[in-house]
Design a protein around this motif. Structure first.
Motif, PDB file in Angstrom:
ATOM      1  N   ASP A 256       0.912  -1.144   0.139  1.00 23.62           N
ATOM      2  CA  ASP A 256       0.019  -0.149   0.145  1.00 23.62           C
ATOM      3  C   ASP A 256       0.829   1.204   0.113  1.00 23.62           C
ATOM      4  O   ASP A 256       0.669   2.287  -0.713  1.00 23.62           O
ATOM      5  N   VAL A 257       1.939   1.182   1.026  1.00 18.73           N
ATOM      6  CA  VAL A 257       2.695   2.346   0.938  1.00 18.73           C
ATOM      7  C   VAL A 257       3.458   2.897  -0.352  1.00 18.73           C
ATOM      8  O   VAL A 257       3.485   3.816  -0.921  1.00 18.73           O
ATOM      9  N   ILE A 258       3.781   1.602  -1.094  1.00 23.98           N
ATOM     10  CA  ILE A 258       4.438   1.727  -2.405  1.00 23.98           C
ATOM     11  C   ILE A 258       3.617   2.161  -3.501  1.00 23.98           C
ATOM     12  O   ILE A 258       3.753   3.346  -4.248  1.00 23.98           O
ATOM     13  N   LEU A 259       2.452   1.741  -3.556  1.00 21.32           N
ATOM     14  CA  LEU A 259       1.491   2.003  -4.586  1.00 21.32           C
ATOM     15  C   LEU A 259       1.003   3.391  -4.395  1.00 21.32           C
ATOM     16  O   LEU A 259       0.657   4.096  -5.625  1.00 21.32           O
ATOM     17  N   VAL A 260       0.509   3.683  -3.277  1.00 17.14           N
ATOM     18  CA  VAL A 260      -0.139   4.972  -2.991  1.00 17.14           C
ATOM     19  C   VAL A 260       1.088   6.054  -3.192  1.00 17.14           C
ATOM     20  O   VAL A 260       0.502   7.038  -3.752  1.00 17.14           O
ATOM     21  N   TYR A 261       2.124   5.828  -3.086  1.00 18.02           N
ATOM     22  CA  TYR A 261       3.208   6.898  -3.307  1.00 18.02           C
ATOM     23  C   TYR A 261       3.528   6.806  -4.734  1.00 18.02           C
ATOM     24  O   TYR A 261       3.573   7.883  -5.469  1.00 18.02           O
ATOM     25  N   GLN A 262       3.509   5.789  -5.510  1.00 20.28           N
ATOM     26  CA  GLN A 262       3.842   5.749  -6.931  1.00 20.28           C
ATOM     27  C   GLN A 262       2.527   6.320  -7.732  1.00 20.28           C
ATOM     28  O   GLN A 262       2.806   6.941  -8.690  1.00 20.28           O
ATOM     29  N   LYS A 263       1.281   5.928  -7.262  1.00 22.04           N
ATOM     30  CA  LYS A 263       0.275   6.377  -8.166  1.00 22.04           C
ATOM     31  C   LYS A 263      -0.250   7.922  -7.553  1.00 22.04           C
ATOM     32  O   LYS A 263      -1.500   8.223  -8.133  1.00 22.04           O
ATOM     33  N   ARG A 264       0.238   8.276  -6.672  1.00 21.61           N
ATOM     34  CA  ARG A 264       0.017   9.601  -5.841  1.00 21.61           C
ATOM     35  C   ARG A 264      -1.766   9.506  -5.526  1.00 21.61           C
ATOM     36  O   ARG A 264      -2.305  10.452  -5.821  1.00 21.61           O
ATOM     37  N   ILE A 265      -1.891   8.515  -5.046  1.00 21.96           N
ATOM     38  CA  ILE A 265      -3.539   8.480  -4.481  1.00 21.96           C
ATOM     39  C   ILE A 265      -3.628   9.313  -3.271  1.00 21.96           C
ATOM     40  O   ILE A 265      -2.695   9.295  -2.226  1.00 21.96           O
ATOM     41  N   VAL A 266      -4.855  10.188  -3.312  1.00 20.69           N
ATOM     42  CA  VAL A 266      -5.076  11.020  -2.046  1.00 20.69           C
ATOM     43  C   VAL A 266      -6.297  10.383  -1.478  1.00 20.69           C
ATOM     44  O   VAL A 266      -7.307  10.088  -2.218  1.00 20.69           O
ATOM     45  N   ARG A 267      -6.130  10.064  -0.167  1.00 23.98           N
ATOM     46  CA  ARG A 267      -7.407   9.800   0.543  1.00 23.98           C
ATOM     47  C   ARG A 267      -7.336   9.699   1.792  1.00 23.98           C
ATOM     48  O   ARG A 267      -6.309  10.285   2.416  1.00 23.98           O
ATOM     49  N   LEU A 268      -8.455   9.536   2.567  1.00 26.24           N
ATOM     50  CA  LEU A 268      -8.547   9.848   4.013  1.00 26.24           C
ATOM     51  C   LEU A 268      -8.181   8.815   4.691  1.00 26.24           C
ATOM     52  O   LEU A 268      -8.831   7.601   4.834  1.00 26.24           O
ATOM     53  N   SER A 269      -7.025   8.664   5.321  1.00 20.61           N
ATOM     54  CA  SER A 269      -6.713   7.454   6.191  1.00 20.61           C
ATOM     55  C   SER A 269      -5.471   7.480   7.195  1.00 20.61           C
ATOM     56  O   SER A 269      -4.787   8.794   6.882  1.00 20.61           O
ATOM     57  N   GLY A 270      -5.126   6.615   7.888  1.00 17.76           N
ATOM     58  CA  GLY A 270      -4.065   6.856   8.732  1.00 17.76           C
ATOM     59  C   GLY A 270      -2.485   6.686   8.197  1.00 17.76           C
ATOM     60  O   GLY A 270      -2.500   6.518   6.679  1.00 17.76           O
ATOM     61  N   ARG A 271      -1.537   6.921   8.907  1.00 17.84           N
ATOM     62  CA  ARG A 271      -0.180   6.762   8.265  1.00 17.84           C
ATOM     63  C   ARG A 271       0.027   5.521   8.334  1.00 17.84           C
ATOM     64  O   ARG A 271       0.461   4.741   9.089  1.00 17.84           O
ATOM     65  N   ASN A 272       0.337   4.938   6.664  1.00 14.44           N
ATOM     66  CA  ASN A 272       0.662   3.607   6.734  1.00 14.44           C
ATOM     67  C   ASN A 272       2.200   3.359   7.006  1.00 14.44           C
ATOM     68  O   ASN A 272       2.323   2.197   7.645  1.00 14.44           O
ATOM     69  N   LEU A 273       3.165   4.241   7.117  1.00 14.67           N
ATOM     70  CA  LEU A 273       4.156   4.096   7.585  1.00 14.67           C
ATOM     71  C   LEU A 273       4.363   3.756   9.041  1.00 14.67           C
ATOM     72  O   LEU A 273       4.991   2.766   9.522  1.00 14.67           O
ATOM     73  N   ALA A 274       3.564   4.522   9.656  1.00 15.59           N
ATOM     74  CA  ALA A 274       3.392   4.389  11.212  1.00 15.59           C
ATOM     75  C   ALA A 274       2.702   2.937  11.467  1.00 15.59           C
ATOM     76  O   ALA A 274       3.253   2.212  12.471  1.00 15.59           O
ATOM     77  N   HIS A 275       1.782   2.508  10.646  1.00 16.29           N
ATOM     78  CA  HIS A 275       1.355   1.173  10.878  1.00 16.29           C
ATOM     79  C   HIS A 275       2.274   0.053  10.658  1.00 16.29           C
ATOM     80  O   HIS A 275       2.346  -0.789  11.236  1.00 16.29           O
ATOM     81  N   LEU A 276       3.054   0.446   9.688  1.00 17.60           N
ATOM     82  CA  LEU A 276       4.229  -0.548   9.268  1.00 17.60           C
ATOM     83  C   LEU A 276       5.170  -0.813  10.593  1.00 17.60           C
ATOM     84  O   LEU A 276       5.304  -1.757  10.789  1.00 17.60           O
ATOM     85  N   ILE A 277       5.626   0.355  11.110  1.00 19.59           N
ATOM     86  CA  ILE A 277       6.471   0.491  12.040  1.00 19.59           C
ATOM     87  C   ILE A 277       5.913  -0.371  13.365  1.00 19.59           C
ATOM     88  O   ILE A 277       6.511  -1.371  14.006  1.00 19.59           O
ATOM     89  N   PHE A 278       4.603  -0.108  13.845  1.00 18.72           N
ATOM     90  CA  PHE A 278       3.923  -0.705  15.010  1.00 18.72           C
ATOM     91  C   PHE A 278       3.743  -2.129  14.593  1.00 18.72           C
ATOM     92  O   PHE A 278       4.169  -2.993  15.556  1.00 18.72           O
ATOM     93  N   VAL A 279       3.171  -2.568  13.573  1.00 18.35           N
ATOM     94  CA  VAL A 279       2.777  -4.020  13.334  1.00 18.35           C
ATOM     95  C   VAL A 279       4.336  -4.874  13.160  1.00 18.35           C
ATOM     96  O   VAL A 279       4.516  -5.821  13.593  1.00 18.35           O
ATOM     97  N   GLY A 280       5.246  -4.207  12.603  1.00 15.03           N
ATOM     98  CA  GLY A 280       6.619  -4.613  12.364  1.00 15.03           C
ATOM     99  C   GLY A 280       7.340  -4.892  13.982  1.00 15.03           C
ATOM    100  O   GLY A 280       7.910  -6.096  14.107  1.00 15.03           O
ATOM    101  N   ALA A 281       7.076  -4.060  14.740  1.00 16.50           N
ATOM    102  CA  ALA A 281       7.362  -4.078  16.218  1.00 16.50           C
ATOM    103  C   ALA A 281       7.087  -5.281  16.922  1.00 16.50           C
ATOM    104  O   ALA A 281       7.503  -6.178  17.386  1.00 16.50           O
ATOM    105  N   LEU A 282       5.403  -5.474  16.856  1.00 16.15           N
ATOM    106  CA  LEU A 282       4.788  -6.423  17.389  1.00 16.15           C
ATOM    107  C   LEU A 282       5.280  -7.746  16.938  1.00 16.15           C
ATOM    108  O   LEU A 282       5.160  -8.850  17.559  1.00 16.15           O
ATOM    109  N   LEU A 283       5.356  -7.826  15.332  1.00 12.66           N
ATOM    110  CA  LEU A 283       5.925  -8.977  14.777  1.00 12.66           C
ATOM    111  C   LEU A 283       7.173  -9.376  15.391  1.00 12.66           C
ATOM    112  O   LEU A 283       7.301 -10.621  15.488  1.00 12.66           O
TER     113      LEU A 283
END
Lengths: 295, 82
Positions: A256-283
């Motif tokens: 999602d991080v890669i495709l949203v950045y590449q396609k410059r998709i604008v949407r209302l959502s949380g920060r994927n990078l933050a989700h990545l860091i958090f889920v990565g830490a718990l993993l």
């Protein structure tokens, strides 16, 4: 709808999923966690129904635990502990009591303390201590875990102790196959009448596990004795499932991080990078979680 | 630049949490509490971050809550098995 479409809909931001992988939608994530919890309930049910299929097996020898304990003491210049049969009998009784009354604590739900087991076998002490461990795979891991805990380490390296008793017992605790290790330390009273008050040392107590009282058969695992190996360990099944689920979420987030950045998709959502860091830490914490607990 | 500071603060919080998780290895009760506190901290970090960036919306609050709950519940279930 083809399988390919379903995979893209689930994992790739697209107009069909409002430009966010379906698996990252709150409803899908809620469904995932509910399914995970259902799996846990099924596993618990199956543990009660077929303990020989889902269970835990270890290769812990009482003699080896004593040997490793004495090695740790020798490294600190302390005298080795001698095995006392009365202490081993007290340890055996304590382990049996924990299985019989389904608890994991220094004191039983009815208030029975470790020192009462010393008294039952007729061991009069000047100093006494108790270390507990459960669900370790081998003798070295048990002693290493105690050495990594300051309170248990203090017991292992206490210069006041002269004797040791050990019991390694298999049974069912909270519906799961468990191997309990009870290590008792003691120094016998030298004189018939001791004016000094006996000292007793426990690792810090924690709330007991389990509620129901269930009588179980207690088996002693002697050195070299082979026990029936269960086909699956509930811990490893849960760990594999946990890594799989969080891995899928992490992968979908990264895509999602890669495709949203590449396609410059604008949407209302949380920060994927933050989700990545958090889920990565718990993993990472899940990957680092090892089986076994001390008390 | 402010985003970077926010992410660094999150990374620092999670690193401390993971460090404590390792220090208290084999103490399941404390590890379970560390995991729950990390989940709650992440949820509040998300709210605070979006409030500061002035793009807060209830859907975002829901998203952080779900991510925090899903990851924490899975980790706690494993710790209870360990």
């Amino acid at each position: 709808m083809s399988l390919l479409w379903w995979i893209r809909h689930s994992f790739v931001p697209h107009h069909s999923n409002n430009h966010r992988a379906r698996i990252l939608h709150p409803a899908a994530l809620s469904l995932l966690v509910v399914l995970f919890l259902i799996c846990q309930f099924v596993l618990n049910f199956y543990l009660l129904a077929s303990p020989s299929v889902l269970g835990f097996a270890s290769n812990i020898s009482p003699e080896r635990v004593v040997e490793v304990t004495n090695q740790k003491r020798a490294e600190q210049g302390l005298s080795p502990l001698k095995i006392n049969n009365k202490l081993s009998e007290a340890a055996q009784r304590k382990a049996g009591d924990m299985f019989a009354f389904n608890y994991w604590a220094h004191s039983s739900p009815s208030g029975r303390t470790p020192w009462q087991f010393f008294q039952e076998v007729g061991y009069k002490y000047l100093y006494a201590g108790e270390n507990l461990a459960r669900d370790f795979m081998d003798s070295e891991s048990v002693v290493d875990a105690w050495m990594n805990s300051p309170t248990h380490r203090d017991n292992v390296l206490n210069p006041n102790y002269k004797e040791i008793g050990l019991a390694v017992v298999n049974g069912t605790l909270n519906g799961a196959e468990t191997t309990l290790v009870v290590q008792l330390f003691g120094t016998p009273t030298p004189a018939p009448v001791a004016s000094r008050k006996p000292e007793m040392t426990l690792a810090q107590p924690v709330p007991r596990l389990g509620e129901a009282s269930k009588q179980e058969e207690v088996l002693t695992a002697a050195a070299g004795e082979s026990t029936a190996l269960p086909l699956f360990s509930p811990f490893w099944l849960t760990k594999i499932l946990a890594v799989f689920l969080l891995g899928i979420i992490l992968g979908a987030l990264a895509l999602d991080v890669i495709l949203v950045y590449q396609k410059r998709i604008v949407r209302l959502s949380g920060r994927n990078l933050a989700h990545l860091i958090f889920v990565g830490a718990l993993l990472l914490s899940i990957i680092l979680t090892t089986q076994g607990a001390v008390l | 630049m402010s985003d970077l500071k926010h992410y660094l603060s999150l990374a620092a919080i999670l690193s401390v949490g993971l460090g404590l998780f390792l220090i208290f290895n084999f103490n399941r009760q404390i590890q379970i509490w560390i995991t729950i506190i990390l989940g709650m901290t992440y949820f509040f970090w998300g709210i605070l971050h979006h409030l500061i960036k002035k793009d807060f919306h209830w859907r975002i609050l829901w998203e952080y809550l779900i991510i925090a709950v899903v990851a924490s519940v899975i980790a706690v279930c494993l710790l209870m098995r360990a």
